[in-house]
Design an enzyme around this catalytic site. Sequence first.
Site, PDB file in Angstrom:
ATOM      1  N   SER A  59      47.455  36.731  32.306  1.00 34.19           N
ATOM      2  CA  SER A  59      47.035  36.660  30.899  1.00 34.19           C
ATOM      3  C   SER A  59      48.239  36.665  29.954  1.00 34.19           C
ATOM      4  O   SER A  59      48.387  35.764  29.122  1.00 34.19           O
ATOM      5  CB  SER A  59      46.130  37.844  30.563  1.00 34.19           C
ATOM      6  N   ALA A  68      52.237  34.414  36.029  1.00 35.40           N
ATOM      7  CA  ALA A  68      51.445  33.533  35.151  1.00 35.40           C
ATOM      8  C   ALA A  68      50.014  34.051  35.022  1.00 35.40           C
ATOM      9  O   ALA A  68      49.047  33.342  35.294  1.00 35.40           O
ATOM     10  CB  ALA A  68      51.457  32.107  35.698  1.00 35.40           C
ATOM     11  N   SER A 107      41.007  48.910  28.805  1.00 36.38           N
ATOM     12  CA  SER A 107      41.548  48.024  29.851  1.00 36.38           C
ATOM     13  C   SER A 107      41.313  48.622  31.245  1.00 36.38           C
ATOM     14  O   SER A 107      41.029  47.898  32.197  1.00 36.38           O
ATOM     15  CB  SER A 107      43.038  47.773  29.613  1.00 36.38           C
ATOM     16  N   LYS A 126      52.107  54.972  23.220  1.00 36.72           N
ATOM     17  CA  LYS A 126      51.024  54.130  23.744  1.00 36.72           C
ATOM     18  C   LYS A 126      50.485  54.738  25.038  1.00 36.72           C
ATOM     19  O   LYS A 126      49.278  54.760  25.276  1.00 36.72           O
ATOM     20  CB  LYS A 126      51.562  52.707  23.967  1.00 36.72           C
TER      21      LYS A 126
HETATM   22  P1  NAD Z   1      47.493  39.706  34.982  1.00 33.33           P
HETATM   23  O1  NAD Z   1      46.986  40.342  36.225  1.00 33.33           O
HETATM   24  O2  NAD Z   1      46.580  38.814  34.206  1.00 33.33           O
HETATM   25  O3  NAD Z   1      48.815  38.856  35.315  1.00 33.33           O
HETATM   26  C1  NAD Z   1      49.803  39.268  36.209  1.00 33.33           C
HETATM   27  C2  NAD Z   1      50.256  38.042  36.978  1.00 33.33           C
HETATM   28  O4  NAD Z   1      51.430  38.359  37.721  1.00 33.33           O
HETATM   29  C3  NAD Z   1      49.210  37.535  37.996  1.00 33.33           C
HETATM   30  O5  NAD Z   1      48.983  36.159  37.775  1.00 33.33           O
HETATM   31  C4  NAD Z   1      49.896  37.759  39.332  1.00 33.33           C
HETATM   32  O6  NAD Z   1      49.536  36.784  40.320  1.00 33.33           O
HETATM   33  C5  NAD Z   1      51.344  37.630  38.932  1.00 33.33           C
HETATM   34  N1  NAD Z   1      52.297  38.179  39.918  1.00 33.33           N
HETATM   35  C6  NAD Z   1      52.282  39.388  40.513  1.00 33.33           C
HETATM   36  N2  NAD Z   1      53.310  39.503  41.374  1.00 33.33           N
HETATM   37  C7  NAD Z   1      53.998  38.325  41.314  1.00 33.33           C
HETATM   38  C8  NAD Z   1      55.145  37.836  41.970  1.00 33.33           C
HETATM   39  N3  NAD Z   1      55.795  38.553  42.892  1.00 33.33           N
HETATM   40  N4  NAD Z   1      55.583  36.586  41.673  1.00 33.33           N
HETATM   41  C9  NAD Z   1      54.925  35.820  40.769  1.00 33.33           C
HETATM   42  N5  NAD Z   1      53.815  36.250  40.109  1.00 33.33           N
HETATM   43  C10 NAD Z   1      53.361  37.494  40.384  1.00 33.33           C
HETATM   44  O7  NAD Z   1      48.034  40.879  34.058  1.00 33.33           O
HETATM   45  P2  NAD Z   1      48.161  40.914  32.463  1.00 33.33           P
HETATM   46  O8  NAD Z   1      46.850  41.265  31.876  1.00 33.33           O
HETATM   47  O9  NAD Z   1      48.861  39.698  31.995  1.00 33.33           O
HETATM   48  O10 NAD Z   1      49.102  42.202  32.274  1.00 33.33           O
HETATM   49  C11 NAD Z   1      50.492  42.180  32.493  1.00 33.33           C
HETATM   50  C12 NAD Z   1      51.074  43.456  31.870  1.00 33.33           C
HETATM   51  O11 NAD Z   1      50.879  43.392  30.443  1.00 33.33           O
HETATM   52  C13 NAD Z   1      50.349  44.730  32.327  1.00 33.33           C
HETATM   53  O12 NAD Z   1      51.258  45.786  32.461  1.00 33.33           O
HETATM   54  C14 NAD Z   1      49.369  45.022  31.195  1.00 33.33           C
HETATM   55  O13 NAD Z   1      49.030  46.388  31.066  1.00 33.33           O
HETATM   56  C15 NAD Z   1      50.188  44.553  29.998  1.00 33.33           C
HETATM   57  N6  NAD Z   1      49.366  44.169  28.843  1.00 33.33           N
HETATM   58  C16 NAD Z   1      48.302  43.333  29.000  1.00 33.33           C
HETATM   59  C17 NAD Z   1      47.543  42.994  27.882  1.00 33.33           C
HETATM   60  C18 NAD Z   1      46.366  42.052  27.998  1.00 33.33           C
HETATM   61  O14 NAD Z   1      45.604  41.934  27.026  1.00 33.33           O
HETATM   62  N7  NAD Z   1      46.168  41.351  29.095  1.00 33.33           N
HETATM   63  C19 NAD Z   1      47.885  43.511  26.622  1.00 33.33           C
HETATM   64  C20 NAD Z   1      48.986  44.358  26.493  1.00 33.33           C
HETATM   65  C21 NAD Z   1      49.719  44.686  27.625  1.00 33.33           C
HETATM   66  O1  KPL Z   2      45.193  50.096  24.776  1.00 34.58           O
HETATM   67  C1  KPL Z   2      44.040  50.363  24.986  1.00 34.58           C
HETATM   68  C2  KPL Z   2      43.484  49.987  26.315  1.00 34.58           C
HETATM   69  O2  KPL Z   2      42.288  49.778  26.445  1.00 34.58           O
HETATM   70  O3  KPL Z   2      44.292  49.870  27.252  1.00 34.58           O
HETATM   71  C3  KPL Z   2      43.275  51.139  23.954  1.00 34.58           C
HETATM   72  C4  KPL Z   2      42.338  50.240  23.189  1.00 34.58           C
HETATM   73  C5  KPL Z   2      44.235  51.759  22.959  1.00 34.58           C
HETATM   74  C6  KPL Z   2      42.517  52.274  24.557  1.00 34.58           C
HETATM   75  O4  KPL Z   2      43.387  53.182  25.146  1.00 34.58           O
END
Ligand code: NAD
Ligand code: KPL
Length: 321
Positions: free
Chosen positions: A28, A26, A268, A200
């Site tokens: 982002s 839970a 990121s 990506k």
């Molecule tokens: P985050 O750190 O906000 O959320 C991850 C959650 O998983 C945390 O709340 C953590 O406590 C929980 N978690 C971890 N292990 C757990 C377990 N065993 N049981 C229950 N919960 C557990 O991360 P995020 O930003 O949501 O990113 C998640 C994935 O999505 C990443 O790989 C990220 O690169 C990708 N992503 C994120 C975004 C973004 O804008 N945030 C955009 C595109 C892709």
């Molecule tokens: O996906 C991205 C990140 O910040 O993780 C961009 C904006 C494409 C930069 O690599």
Amino acid sequence: MRNSALPHTHSDVPARASTTWHVLGAGSMGMLWATRLARAGLPVKLIVRNCERLQAYKAARGLTLIEGEESQKWNIRAQIPENGEPIQRLLVTCKAYDAQQAVAQIAARLTPDAEIILLQNGLGSQQAVAALVPHIRCIFASSTEGAFRDGDWRVVFAGRGHTWLGDADQGTIAQWLDELQRSGIDHEWSPNILSRLWRKLALNCAINPLTVLYDCRNGGLQAHSAEVHTLCAELSALLEHCGQAGAAVGLATEVDRVIRATANNYSSMHQDVAHGRRTEISYLLGYACEAARSSQFAVPHLQHLHQRLTEHLQQRGLPCN
Ligand code: NAD
Ligand code: KPL
């Protein structure tokens, strides 16, 4: 003959009963998906880490989704991994480095016809999960949406984007895409999801580590374009070597475009380092270097970049895996 006990769509075709979306992680992305699915009236349950987090969630009385000026709270049901309830549809929204262990914790709850949707960035974690549950269908996703937490159980929808979903084993299109449509989750089924994920990954490898090393916004890399282009050339050659020639087409041009379009943003990885958080390096640059090493393909610039980034993380006391 019509069975009046069954729900019917407008065309009188019996509607499929919705399968519960169990959302593991839970954070982002987990909150962004869970709140939009719940808003569409779909059954959603969160799986939080442990009893302590469950108590904290209950005290907060739901998840808050913030979109522009609007903020709305959704009281979605939550449970811990040890709950015995069967899981038929699992959305994994942990970080790449947590995904395998998180799925292992609930693996016994997956029904034989279960589907897992993996929303991790980079590559490597998806294959690790698929190997852990070889009898379960795993769908990989790649998303350009942006979200961050501005407090416990609160998510800000920061950037509209698109999500591609696909089956790395060329399986048939998922049956529940209409539920994403209803939820306003902009998406598309991708017949070649690995190519999307590799592309990506290559973009992230060309941009993110340098923004950390030069401590700059994405636009700051315009002052290092020769270095960026050298990395793009090596990444393109690696993609072709790995059978991903399609993902290499026009890479440098797209990297330049992304740098310009996101010039004011911090990548990121830069944000993770700035906040003292673990990065997903092993699933991005680390994965690319390992793919090259295991097939004896020379990528000296990527390897040097990996070494510099590793040292940089170590100096800041951050994990380098
Ligand atoms: P985050 O750190 O906000 O959320 C991850 C959650 O998983 C945390 O709340 C953590 O406590 C929980 N978690 C971890 N292990 C757990 C377990 N065993 N049981 C229950 N919960 C557990 O991360 P995020 O930003 O949501 O990113 C998640 C994935 O999505 C990443 O790989 C990220 O690169 C990708 N992503 C994120 C975004 C973004 O804008 N945030 C955009 C595109 C892709
Ligand atoms: O996906 C991205 C990140 O910040 O993780 C961009 C904006 C494409 C930069 O690599």
